[in-house]
Design a protein around this motif. Structure first.
Motif, mmCIF file in Angstrom:
data_model
loop_
_atom_site.group_PDB
_atom_site.id
_atom_site.type_symbol
_atom_site.label_atom_id
_atom_site.label_comp_id
_atom_site.label_asym_id
_atom_site.label_seq_id
_atom_site.Cartn_x
_atom_site.Cartn_y
_atom_site.Cartn_z
ATOM 1 N N LEU A 34 0.851 -1.188 0.000
ATOM 2 C CA LEU A 34 0.000 0.000 0.000
ATOM 3 C C LEU A 34 0.886 1.237 0.000
ATOM 4 C CD1 LEU A 34 -2.839 1.205 0.129
ATOM 5 C CD2 LEU A 34 -2.733 1.035 2.624
ATOM 6 N N ASP A 35 1.020 1.852 -1.170
ATOM 7 C CA ASP A 35 1.900 3.008 -1.336
ATOM 8 C C ASP A 35 1.158 4.279 -0.914
ATOM 9 O OD1 ASP A 35 3.631 4.974 -2.080
ATOM 10 O OD2 ASP A 35 3.672 4.474 -4.216
ATOM 11 N N LEU A 36 1.514 4.788 0.257
ATOM 12 C CA LEU A 36 0.805 5.950 0.805
ATOM 13 C C LEU A 36 1.157 7.253 0.099
ATOM 14 C CD1 LEU A 36 0.833 5.164 4.646
ATOM 15 C CD2 LEU A 36 -1.004 4.799 2.996
ATOM 16 N N THR A 37 2.107 7.210 -0.837
ATOM 17 C CA THR A 37 2.397 8.409 -1.625
ATOM 18 C C THR A 37 1.518 8.473 -2.874
ATOM 19 O OG1 THR A 37 4.139 7.366 -2.962
ATOM 20 C CG2 THR A 37 4.814 8.339 -0.860
ATOM 21 N N ILE A 42 -4.207 4.038 -2.977
ATOM 22 C CA ILE A 42 -4.892 3.890 -1.682
ATOM 23 C C ILE A 42 -6.381 3.632 -1.908
ATOM 24 C CG2 ILE A 42 -5.504 5.023 0.498
ATOM 25 C CD1 ILE A 42 -2.944 6.735 0.175
ATOM 26 N N ARG A 43 -6.981 4.451 -2.753
ATOM 27 C CA ARG A 43 -8.423 4.309 -3.020
ATOM 28 C C ARG A 43 -8.741 2.942 -3.627
ATOM 29 N NH1 ARG A 43 -7.460 9.681 -5.054
ATOM 30 N NH2 ARG A 43 -8.222 11.224 -3.542
ATOM 31 N N ALA A 44 -7.940 2.516 -4.590
ATOM 32 C CA ALA A 44 -8.179 1.233 -5.263
ATOM 33 C C ALA A 44 -8.057 0.073 -4.277
ATOM 34 C CB ALA A 44 -7.192 1.059 -6.421
ATOM 35 N N PHE A 45 -7.064 0.140 -3.406
ATOM 36 C CA PHE A 45 -6.833 -0.929 -2.431
ATOM 37 C C PHE A 45 -8.009 -1.037 -1.465
ATOM 38 C CE2 PHE A 45 -5.018 -2.956 1.320
ATOM 39 C CZ PHE A 45 -4.226 -3.956 0.768
ATOM 40 N N ILE A 46 -8.458 0.097 -0.963
ATOM 41 C CA ILE A 46 -9.564 0.091 0.002
ATOM 42 C C ILE A 46 -10.865 -0.326 -0.665
ATOM 43 C CG2 ILE A 46 -10.973 1.548 1.529
ATOM 44 C CD1 ILE A 46 -8.370 3.112 2.135
ATOM 45 N N VAL A 79 -1.456 14.159 3.069
ATOM 46 C CA VAL A 79 -2.352 13.762 1.969
ATOM 47 C C VAL A 79 -2.952 12.378 2.215
ATOM 48 C CG1 VAL A 79 -2.527 13.300 -0.504
ATOM 49 C CG2 VAL A 79 -1.125 15.211 0.307
ATOM 50 N N ALA A 80 -2.106 11.400 2.555
ATOM 51 C CA ALA A 80 -2.584 10.026 2.742
ATOM 52 C C ALA A 80 -3.663 9.909 3.823
ATOM 53 C CB ALA A 80 -1.420 9.086 3.036
ATOM 54 N N PRO A 81 -3.489 10.514 5.015
ATOM 55 C CA PRO A 81 -4.561 10.459 6.009
ATOM 56 C C PRO A 81 -5.871 11.071 5.512
ATOM 57 C CG PRO A 81 -2.529 11.139 7.059
ATOM 58 C CD PRO A 81 -2.266 11.131 5.581
#
Length: 293
Positions: A34-37, A42-46, A79-81
């Motif tokens: 999960l690349d938080l940058t 992130i959206r696709a994974f969740i 950004v990630a949070p």
């Protein structure tokens, strides 16, 4: 229950991955998974795994390096949070996010409470502070601010001191920064209690910001001498005993990023809301030293 956990290789993430399995399926991720940058990743994974809760201890924590890498720190800490909060809102699930004493300037005389005004003095502190604000845009959030984290896994002051007292003849350690060393395993226990409480109480409404540290107050010099003394008692052969560790002022040890002189966090709100007793920092340090030596 399906739990999405970020930062599984960090100090706190490592302990959370071990602890949270008793509550449900833990999907523990690192930067490869999960690349938080990358907000789209992130959206696709969740969207793919559809968790029941998101727990985010992952962060850019290289405090001094952040001064020269502000964009990267901003991507991971701010950004990630914000993306995690948006995704949590879409799924209507809770988000637990970890933050830091560095959101404060350290000039207050007493321990900081959750409602005190933030005033970060470093890039790291500012990006974590901005990340908190992004998380607060979604109602069902828990922000856990902590300080001086340590554990048997990952990099921290305790493990650095263990190495240095075996390598050096003497050490100069800052003595004018006050705070509370906080064990990663204790933070995992606290998180377990919070998550368990949220899911057992369908009417849970105590979302918001909480301070979570061990009990007690110290400074880096006193912390280092305790590590040295305890290591010797446990049979470690050292070159630098506690009598060769010397206190210095922060001004004698300049760093790229400013550190708060007062990192003390008042934990009364956390203890009262979740009916918790928090162990003293010294007992937690001794426990980790027994694991390492």
């Amino acid at each position: 229950m399906k739990i999405l956990l970020t930062g599984k290789n960090g100090q706190v993430g490592f302990e959370l991955a071990k602890k949270l399995g008793a509550l449900g399926e833990v999907i523990a991720t690192d930067r490869e998974e999960l690349d938080l940058t990358n907000p789209d990743a992130i959206r696709a994974f969740i969207d793919q795994i559809k968790p029941d809760i998101i727990i985010n201890p992952a962060a850019y924590t290289a405090v001094d390096k952040a001064e020269s890498e502000p964009d990267l720190a901003y991507q991971i800490n701010t950004v990630a949070p914000g993306v995690l909060a948006q995704e949590a809102k879409e799924l209507d699930i809770p988000l637990v996010h970890f933050s830091t004493d560095y959101v404060f300037d350290g000039l207050k005389k007493e321990a900081y409470v959750e409602t005190d005004k933030t005033n970060p003095k470093s890039v790291y502190g500012q990006t974590k502070c901005d990340g908190e604000e992004k998380v607060r845009t979604y109602e069902k959030h828990i922000i856990l601010r902590t300080s001086w984290a340590f554990g048997s896994h990952g990099n921290n002051f305790l493990k650095k001191m263990l190495r240095l007292i075996q390598e050096k003849d003497s050490l100069n350690i800052v003595s004018d920064q006050k705070g509370t060393p906080t064990s990663a395993s204790m933070l995992a226990d606290v998180t377990f209690k919070i998550v368990d409480t949220i899911f057992k109480n369908k009417n849970f409404s105590d979302y918001g910001t909480y301070h979570s540290t061990n009990e007690g107050i110290t400074n880096w010099y006193e912390y280092a001498t305790l590590i040295a003394n305890e290591a010797v008692q446990l049979g470690l052969k050292v070159r630098c005993g506690s009598n060769h560790i010397h206190p210095i002022a922060s001004s004698q040890y300049p760093t790229a990023a400013a550190r708060p002189l007062n990192s003390r966090l008042n934990t009364d709100k956390l203890k009262k809301t979740f009916m918790l007793e928090l162990p003293h920092w010294e007992s937690e340090v001794k426990k980790v030293l027994r694991e390492l030596i």
